[in-house]
Design an enzyme around this catalytic site. Sequence first.
Site, PDB file in Angstrom:
ATOM      1  CE1 TYR A  39      32.004  51.985  -2.575  1.00 53.61           C
ATOM      2  CE2 TYR A  39      30.119  52.843  -1.370  1.00 53.61           C
ATOM      3  CZ  TYR A  39      30.770  52.624  -2.564  1.00 53.61           C
ATOM      4  OH  TYR A  39      30.192  53.044  -3.741  1.00 53.61           O
ATOM      5  N   GLY A  40      34.503  49.813   3.276  1.00 54.90           N
ATOM      6  CA  GLY A  40      34.859  49.957   4.692  1.00 54.90           C
ATOM      7  C   GLY A  40      36.264  50.433   4.977  1.00 54.90           C
ATOM      8  CB  CYS A  42      25.897  51.775   1.693  1.00 55.74           C
ATOM      9  SG  CYS A  42      27.646  51.648   2.122  1.00 55.74           S
ATOM     10  CB  CYS A  80      27.502  46.737   7.859  1.00 53.13           C
ATOM     11  SG  CYS A  80      28.014  46.204   6.198  1.00 53.13           S
TER      12      CYS A  80
HETATM   13  N1  DGL Z   1      26.995  47.573   3.027  1.00 51.04           N
HETATM   14  C1  DGL Z   1      27.877  48.562   3.478  1.00 51.04           C
HETATM   15  C2  DGL Z   1      27.376  49.248   4.757  1.00 51.04           C
HETATM   16  O1  DGL Z   1      26.209  49.211   5.084  1.00 51.04           O
HETATM   17  C3  DGL Z   1      29.356  48.332   3.625  1.00 51.04           C
HETATM   18  C4  DGL Z   1      30.131  47.225   3.088  1.00 51.04           C
HETATM   19  C5  DGL Z   1      31.502  47.670   2.573  1.00 51.04           C
HETATM   20  O2  DGL Z   1      31.531  48.043   1.412  1.00 51.04           O
HETATM   21  O3  DGL Z   1      32.496  47.664   3.320  1.00 51.04           O
HETATM   22  O4  DGL Z   1      28.145  49.889   5.421  1.00 51.04           O
END
Ligand code: DGL
Length: 262
Positions: free
Chosen positions: A44-45, A76, A190
């Site tokens: 998602y980043g 997340c 994260c």
């Molecule tokens: N686990 C996700 C977070 O806490 C992000 C990882 C990603 O998808 O870039 O932001």
Amino acid sequence: MTSRVPTILVFDSGLGGLTVFREIVALRPDARFVYVADDAGFPYGRRPEDELSARVVDLMGSLIAAHQPDIVVIACNTASTLVLAQLRARFTVPFVGTVPAIKPACAASQTRLVSVLGTEATVAREYTKKLIADFGQGCEVTLVGSRYLAVLAEDHLRGEVVHDADIAEEIAPCFVMRDGLRTDTVVLACTHYPLLDAQIARLAPWPISLIDPAAAIARRVVELVGRGQTDAPPAQGRIVFTSGREPPPPLAQALVSFRLVC
Ligand code: DGL
């Protein structure tokens, strides 16, 4: 909330939310768990904000309809810092989010030099900047956006070789020296990064405290769903991958250690 066994849906872009999931399981082993990894959208980043908001809101509509959860945990930071308010406005089920633990980190720092290690998106969010303005307590807060650490964490969980040099490069900007003082506290902003906490601590150029809010999030979930039967043996939860792909054997094995099956 209720004395019957609640259904708790834990959501992340991928496998990082497992670091929050395991803390919730520790407090509510008897609950019914559905863990959803939006692997079709991972990572998602680096996704544009509009696209990511629409994606998570749409997906959540289908997931709530399919699983009828009593509570949803957005495990997340990248999603929570963007879309939590919209989710709460749109759906009646309670949401617990995961946002950078800036307040406890700044309260604990002795040197007043704190770093926030998150995805590039999380550290750029207005939400994160407001947390610093509201709870920075006069600390100098360095925002470090990592491009690859979440992917490296997933590789590690899959049993692939992850090179120290790659982790060291991602975390290097966290370590600041100012007037003879050094960063002493790093927020893991994260949920993937606690999967690499031992490596991060070992590769840090000096000792630091790593702040992971997962246990606090689990306590908040229990405040909302109630205590339940804490001595129950952990039940098996279900993991759903939005891609529909089956996990490869080493990952399936790792998921068994979290008591998750497809
Ligand atoms: N686990 C996700 C977070 O806490 C992000 C990882 C990603 O998808 O870039 O932001």
